[in-house]
Design a protein around this motif. Structure first.
Motif, short mmCIF file in Angstrom:
data_model
loop_
_atom_site.label_atom_id
_atom_site.label_comp_id
_atom_site.label_asym_id
_atom_site.label_seq_id
_atom_site.Cartn_x
_atom_site.Cartn_y
_atom_site.Cartn_z
N LEU A 68 -12.36 0.77 16.35
CA LEU A 68 -13.44 1.55 16.95
C LEU A 68 -12.93 2.53 18.00
O LEU A 68 -13.69 3.33 18.53
N ASP A 69 -11.65 2.49 18.30
CA ASP A 69 -11.06 3.35 19.31
C ASP A 69 -11.14 4.81 18.86
O ASP A 69 -10.55 5.18 17.85
N PRO A 70 -11.86 5.66 19.63
CA PRO A 70 -11.98 7.06 19.21
C PRO A 70 -10.66 7.82 19.23
O PRO A 70 -10.55 8.87 18.63
N LEU A 77 -14.96 7.83 12.52
CA LEU A 77 -16.38 7.49 12.59
C LEU A 77 -17.09 8.42 13.56
O LEU A 77 -16.50 8.91 14.52
N THR A 78 -18.36 8.62 13.32
CA THR A 78 -19.15 9.38 14.29
C THR A 78 -19.36 8.51 15.52
O THR A 78 -19.20 7.29 15.46
N ARG A 82 -19.65 4.36 15.69
CA ARG A 82 -18.85 3.51 16.57
C ARG A 82 -19.76 2.69 17.48
O ARG A 82 -19.53 1.51 17.71
N SER A 83 -20.80 3.32 17.99
CA SER A 83 -21.73 2.63 18.88
C SER A 83 -22.42 1.48 18.15
O SER A 83 -22.54 0.38 18.70
N LEU A 84 -22.88 1.73 16.93
CA LEU A 84 -23.55 0.68 16.15
C LEU A 84 -22.60 -0.49 15.87
O LEU A 84 -22.98 -1.65 15.99
N ALA A 85 -21.36 -0.17 15.49
CA ALA A 85 -20.39 -1.23 15.21
C ALA A 85 -20.10 -2.03 16.46
O ALA A 85 -20.03 -3.26 16.43
N PHE A 86 -19.93 -1.34 17.58
CA PHE A 86 -19.65 -2.02 18.84
C PHE A 86 -20.82 -2.91 19.25
O PHE A 86 -20.63 -4.05 19.67
N ALA A 91 -23.34 -8.22 19.83
CA ALA A 91 -24.41 -9.15 19.44
C ALA A 91 -23.81 -10.48 19.00
O ALA A 91 -24.33 -11.55 19.33
N LEU A 92 -22.69 -10.41 18.25
CA LEU A 92 -22.02 -11.66 17.87
C LEU A 92 -21.56 -12.42 19.11
O LEU A 92 -21.70 -13.63 19.19
N GLY A 93 -21.03 -11.69 20.07
CA GLY A 93 -20.53 -12.33 21.28
C GLY A 93 -21.63 -12.93 22.13
O GLY A 93 -21.41 -13.90 22.85
#
Length: 127
Positions: A68-70, A77-78, A82-86, A91-93
């Motif tokens: 996810l590192d830009p 990724l847009t 990236r924001s959605l994946a993060f 949420a898992l955490g």
């Protein structure tokens, strides 16, 4: 630090203090810098306790978040992707452990914990 040096330089330039005042900067600020480094290292160490509590090996968090590192693979990724994946990883955490423990869960937690195993699979997929 900047304020400490700025007022000293201003006082010297305005003739209100001798040039030797500037040399006091190191003796005043060096102990503060050492304390800040020690605090930062302690915060980092304590931060590593969180993934360990759910059985993640050191480095797994980096392996999961690195894509996810830009500045790296995340540049493909847009920003919204990236924001959605993060947010999904967060949420898992934040999920209660009771939701993460199933019939295959290790009674001791640790590396056998299904949450840890799932994140490790995700990390290998993303690598």
């Amino acid at each position: 630090d900047a304020h400490n040096m700025a007022w000293k330089i201003a006082a010297v330039l305005q003739g209100r203090a001798p040039k030797s005042l500037i040399s006091s900067y190191h003796s005043e600020r060096h102990p503060v810098a050492l304390a800040n480094v020690a605090l930062s290292m302690d915060n980092h160490r304590r931060g590593l306790e969180v993934p360990a509590a759910v059985g993640l090996r050191r480095g797994m968090v980096d392996a999961v978040s690195a894509p996810l590192d830009p500045a790296g693979p995340g540049s493909l990724l847009t920003a919204s992707a990236r924001s959605l994946a993060f947010e999904g990883l967060l949420a898992l955490g934040r999920a209660p452990l009771s939701l993460l423990q199933g019939p295959l869960a290790s009674t001791q937690g640790g590396a056998g914990h299904p949450f840890a195993a799932g994140l490790e699979r995700l990390a290998r997929t993303l690598a």
